[in-house]
Scaffold this motif. Structure first.
Motif, short mmCIF file in Angstrom:
data_model
loop_
_atom_site.label_atom_id
_atom_site.label_comp_id
_atom_site.label_asym_id
_atom_site.label_seq_id
_atom_site.Cartn_x
_atom_site.Cartn_y
_atom_site.Cartn_z
N MET A 182 0.82 -1.21 0.00
CA MET A 182 0.00 0.00 0.00
C MET A 182 0.86 1.26 0.00
O MET A 182 0.60 2.22 -0.73
N ALA A 183 1.91 1.25 0.82
CA ALA A 183 2.78 2.42 0.91
C ALA A 183 3.39 2.77 -0.43
O ALA A 183 3.59 3.95 -0.77
N ARG A 184 3.68 1.76 -1.22
CA ARG A 184 4.31 2.00 -2.53
C ARG A 184 3.28 2.27 -3.61
O ARG A 184 3.56 3.04 -4.54
N VAL A 185 2.11 1.67 -3.49
CA VAL A 185 1.05 1.94 -4.46
C VAL A 185 0.66 3.42 -4.42
O VAL A 185 0.52 4.08 -5.46
N VAL A 186 0.50 3.96 -3.22
CA VAL A 186 0.06 5.36 -3.12
C VAL A 186 1.17 6.33 -3.53
O VAL A 186 0.89 7.51 -3.77
N ARG A 187 2.40 5.83 -3.62
CA ARG A 187 3.50 6.66 -4.15
C ARG A 187 3.53 6.64 -5.66
O ARG A 187 4.32 7.35 -6.28
N LEU B 42 -7.61 3.81 -7.28
CA LEU B 42 -6.33 4.28 -6.74
C LEU B 42 -6.45 5.68 -6.13
O LEU B 42 -5.92 5.91 -5.04
N PRO B 43 -7.14 6.64 -6.78
CA PRO B 43 -7.29 7.96 -6.15
C PRO B 43 -7.95 7.88 -4.77
O PRO B 43 -7.58 8.62 -3.86
N GLU B 44 -8.94 6.98 -4.64
CA GLU B 44 -9.59 6.84 -3.34
C GLU B 44 -8.64 6.26 -2.31
O GLU B 44 -8.63 6.69 -1.15
N LEU B 45 -7.80 5.30 -2.72
CA LEU B 45 -6.82 4.74 -1.80
C LEU B 45 -5.82 5.81 -1.36
O LEU B 45 -5.43 5.85 -0.19
N VAL B 46 -5.41 6.66 -2.28
CA VAL B 46 -4.50 7.76 -1.94
C VAL B 46 -5.17 8.70 -0.94
O VAL B 46 -4.54 9.13 0.04
#
Length: 208
Positions: A155-160, A194-198
């Motif tokens: 998750m930490a890398r996906v949101v990056r 992805l935008p919602e996860l961010v």
């Protein structure tokens, strides 16, 4: 109490004058508002508060610690309880200081009863909003805590903005593993994009 039922609001009153406390108790009861009354700030601090939306009606001038000093203490402690000041000895400068410190209203005695009730209702609404935000943040934190360490790393890398291949390289796992963990992250966090996860990640950073 169910998740859809909120507790009845509570009004706390701190005033060293028994006659003022009695009058305020009657006024609040007349509009269906429950009240707990105190003759000093120490009595208030020594009493447990209800788990309910609330507002504090606070006299400015009292023996010992003044209402202004007590409000500053609440702010320093991070207490979100909205405050309505009442005073028989106020002035414009004092009113300005109180409002800058975050008070809902500053009313001089004898005040208009409706003006006080309106201020109290505003304070309760502010506190209800704060409590709702806290509930959302707590729920978000619980969802995040349900992730495994591997899912948190993904998750930490996906949101990056990293691609699955890049994430796999950083973590030393296969792309298939990244895809599985990524899918689990979306499900457990309740994110559909992805935008919602961010956005959830940003909110989580604020909460923690």
């Amino acid at each position: 109490m169910t998740a859809d039922t909120q507790p009845a609001p509570m009004v706390y009153v701190i005033d060293d004058d028994p006659s003022v406390r009695a009058a305020l108790e009657d006024l609040l009861a007349s509009v269906g508002l429950a009240a707990t009354l105190f003759g000093s700030t120490r009595a208030f601090l020594d009493s447990p508060l209800a788990d309910a939306p609330a507002c504090l009606v606070l006299d400015v001038r009292m023996p010992g610690q003044s209402g202004m000093e007590f409000h500053r203490l609440l702010v320093e402690r991070g207490n979100p309880l909205p405050v309505v000041f009442i005073t028989g000895h106020g002035d414009i400068a004092m009113s300005v200081r109180a409002m800058k410190a975050g008070a809902i209203e500053f009313l001089a005695k004898p005040f208009d009863n409706q003006a006080l009730l309106d201020a109290i209702h505003r304070g309760i609404a502010v506190n209800e909003t704060h409590r709702a935000q806290n509930r959302r943040q707590d729920a978000l934190k619980r969802r995040y805590d349900a992730l495994s360490d591997g899912e948190k790393a993904v998750m930490a890398r996906v949101v990056r903005g990293l691609l699955n291949k890049q994430i796999a390289g950083e973590l030393g796992v296969s792309e298939i593993t990244v895809k599985v963990r990524r899918r689990q992250v979306m499900v457990k966090m309740g994110a559909t994009s992805l935008p919602e996860l961010v956005r959830l990640s940003d909110a989580l950073a604020i909460a923690t």
